[in-house]
Design an enzyme around this catalytic site. Structure first.
Site, short mmCIF file in Angstrom:
data_model
loop_
_atom_site.label_atom_id
_atom_site.label_comp_id
_atom_site.label_asym_id
_atom_site.label_seq_id
_atom_site.Cartn_x
_atom_site.Cartn_y
_atom_site.Cartn_z
N LYS A 59 43.82 27.21 27.85
CA LYS A 59 42.91 26.27 28.51
C LYS A 59 41.49 26.81 28.40
CE LYS A 59 42.45 23.96 33.04
NZ LYS A 59 42.97 23.94 34.43
N SER A 134 44.25 19.33 35.70
CA SER A 134 43.21 19.49 34.72
C SER A 134 43.64 20.19 33.43
CB SER A 134 42.05 20.27 35.33
OG SER A 134 42.45 21.58 35.67
N SER A 158 46.89 21.81 38.89
CA SER A 158 46.38 21.59 37.54
C SER A 158 47.27 22.08 36.40
CB SER A 158 44.99 22.23 37.39
OG SER A 158 44.03 21.40 37.98
#
Lengths: 471, 92
Positions: A59, A134, A158
């Site tokens: 990420k 996210s 997330s």
């Protein structure tokens, strides 16, 4: 299935070119990576190391030396990380190869990845829908089979929510179980580096590599050798998954029919497997979202004060004075959702309002921990849905940013209490995955894996989106 | 929250909001604060605040030299530089 077939895929010329073709075909459709480099040589001795030559995604709010670390924001669009996060370094030491940075909601703030200022990411099951967020890029990349696992971060769900939307496993570890060194700070007391993986075994193996104390993160914890026992004492053997006592929450409201049916059938599954099902109530859950967003925005307003345009990141060069430069760089660099959270956090921390919001939220946080303590005094695990609905379409007006926050009800509690949670995929409904999550007391990750594995075996491997090919 | 409070808050947060944003954020912030006000219904008497879970003690790192030095590479990220100095607008 395990991660082993991935070993050496970058080294072998024939396998590498087939992989590259597959990767680029999918990536053109789903946009899961902000940056990737598949041409690099596999530096590891593939056979010897536990994850030798296995590619993985990261990420883009987690640092990988030599790659950008944009956080999906214009303010860090050109920032290159001079060092790697501890979790990344540990994976590299185990032979795994980071091949790229995955898209995310700006600074991890969102539930769809549509808040990325840099790229749109689509769900591999249906590209008209979001991948969740996210850590949406990480989830989409794993779901499409571009990498067997990816690192994400979980501040309020997330990792688990995009894992549920894309049909993969998503582990939010115990707070402090994985070092946060190299994770860009959003809400420091809540967030943790997590794992999105294609199988339970992969998630377990990656977690075993990245967990443990790190001198570079003050809040990282010494991981006990085995799960804590029912009395919370470290070192005792975990209970057998097939006879575990599983708490379930009665009377959950606001679930879509698909998620509700799946919750019921998951309870039935564990009952049939021999587990003891215990209905419980979690009264503090009703206040979890309010307490969570109060704390998260307060911490975000402090953590994001560092973006000034002075030392790194975007600088508006048109400004004449120092203050103008800082204000204008922040104003032009941050997106709307980030600004909203900074404003909320600044407000709840203003003198005169602190007791009313932040102080009260921290006390409710204690009430939530007490609720979980009560549940885990009598049960080994807790089973809950991850999100009230399945992956929603891009631009869905029935689920605006505010409503998406309310929908975080089932995920934020684990962050407030610091306990681990594992999102696992079930049989798809209406052609889309549905995720459920197992929660346990601190350091009970092995227990979560064992219980999820029983379910995984019953499915004979989890369903994959159309066009998925295993290596 | 009214426009006046929002202005003060934006000032503290070092953000400039134009008229459109003022309107949008006034509505969004107000709606969220109203939602936060639900917390008033909870009886928190006798509850200690939780700041961190599992944070048991302060830990200091061992005092020893290390070979790596990130300072040059960190300086490369500065938007404007003169040698090892970061350039900012005049403050005087």
């Amino acid at each position: 299935m395990s991660v082993d077939p991935w070993k050496g895929i970058l080294k072998d010329t024939q396998r590498h070119s087939a992989y590259l073709r597959y990767f680029e075909e999918w990536e053109a459709r789903i946009g899961s990576f902000l940056e990737y480099r598949l041409s690099q040589d596999d530096p590891s001795d593939s056979g010897r190391l536990p994850l030798g030559g296995v590619p993985f995604g990261v990420k883009d709010n987690i640092a990988v030396e030599g790659y950008h670390c944009t956080c999906g924001s214009k303010i860090l669009k050109d920032f290159t990380s001079p060092y790697s996060a501890t979790a990344v370094n540990r994976l590299k030491a185990a032979g795994a190869v980071p091949v790229g940075k995955c898209n995310l909601d700006e600074f991890g703030m969102g539930s769809s990845t549509d808040n990325s200022a840099l790229k749109k990411t689509h769900n591999p099951w249906d590209v008209s829908r979001v991948a969740g967020g996210s850590s949406g890029g990480s989830a989409a990349a794993v779901a499409a089979g571009l990498v067997p696992f990816a690192l994400g971060s979980d501040t309020g769900g997330s990792v688990r929510q995009p894992a549920a939307f894309c049909g993969v496993y998503g582990l939010k570890p115990t707070y402090g179980a994985v070092s946060r060194y190299g994770l860009v700070a959003y809400a420091s007391s809540l967030e943790v580096v997590g794992v999105l993986a294609d199988t339970v075994d992969t998630a377990r193996r990656v977690f075993d590599v990245i967990k443990g104390q790190d001198e570079l993160d003050q809040s990282s914890a010494l991981y006990p050798g085995l799960s804590r026992d029912r009395g919370g004492n470290p070192g005792a053997a975990p209970p057998a998954a097939s006879t575990a006592r599983i708490a379930v929450v009665e009377g959950l409201e606001g679930l879509s029919p698909e998620v509700e049916e799946t919750y019921r059938s998951s309870i039935d599954f564990y009952k049939a497997a021999g587990c003891e099902i215990q209905p419980v109530s979690l009264p503090s859950l009703d206040y979890a979202v309010a307490a969570y967003y109060t704390i998260a925005t307060a911490e975000a307003s402090a953590n994001l004060a560092r973006y000034t345009g002075i030392r790194y990141g975007y600088r508006d060069t048109g400004a004449v004075t120092m203050e103008e430069m800082v204000r204008s760089s922040r104003t032009k660099g941050f997106g709307d959702e980030v600004k909203l959270r900074i404003l909320l956090g600044t407000y709840v921390l203003r003198s005169g309002f602190q007791d009313q919001y932040y102080g009260r939220a921290q006390k409710i946080r204690t009430a939530i921990r007490n609720d979980f303590d009560r549940v885990f005094a009598a049960a080994d695990l807790l089973l809950m849905p991850v999100f009230p609905v399945q992956a929603f379409p891009h631009g869905d007006t029935s689920l605006d940013q505010f409503q998406q926050k309310l929908a975080d009800k089932f995920t934020v509690a684990a962050n407030l209490a610091g306990i681990p949670a594992l999102s696992f995929p079930t049989a798809p409904r209406n052609g889309l995955p549905v995720g459920m999550q197992l929660l346990g007391p601190v350091f009970s990750e092995q227990r979560l894996f064992a219980a999820a594995e029983i379910h995984e075996k019953s499915l004979g491997g989890i369903p994959r989106p159309h066009g998925f090919r295993s290596v | 929250m009214d426009i006046h409070e929002l202005r003060i808050t934006a000032e503290l947060a070092m953000l400039d909001l134009d008229e459109r944003e003022m309107k949008v954020f006034e509505a969004e912030v107000s709606k969220t604060l109203e939602y936060f006000a639900q917390m008033n219904a909870v009886d928190v008497d006798g509850l200690e605040p939780t700041t961190h879970v599992l944070m048991e003690e302060n830990r200091a790192r061992e005092d020893r030299t290390r070979d790596e030095n990130l300072s040059d590479r960190l300086l490369e990220e500065a938007p404007e530089r003169q040698g090892r100095h970061i350039v900012i607008p005049n403050v005087l």
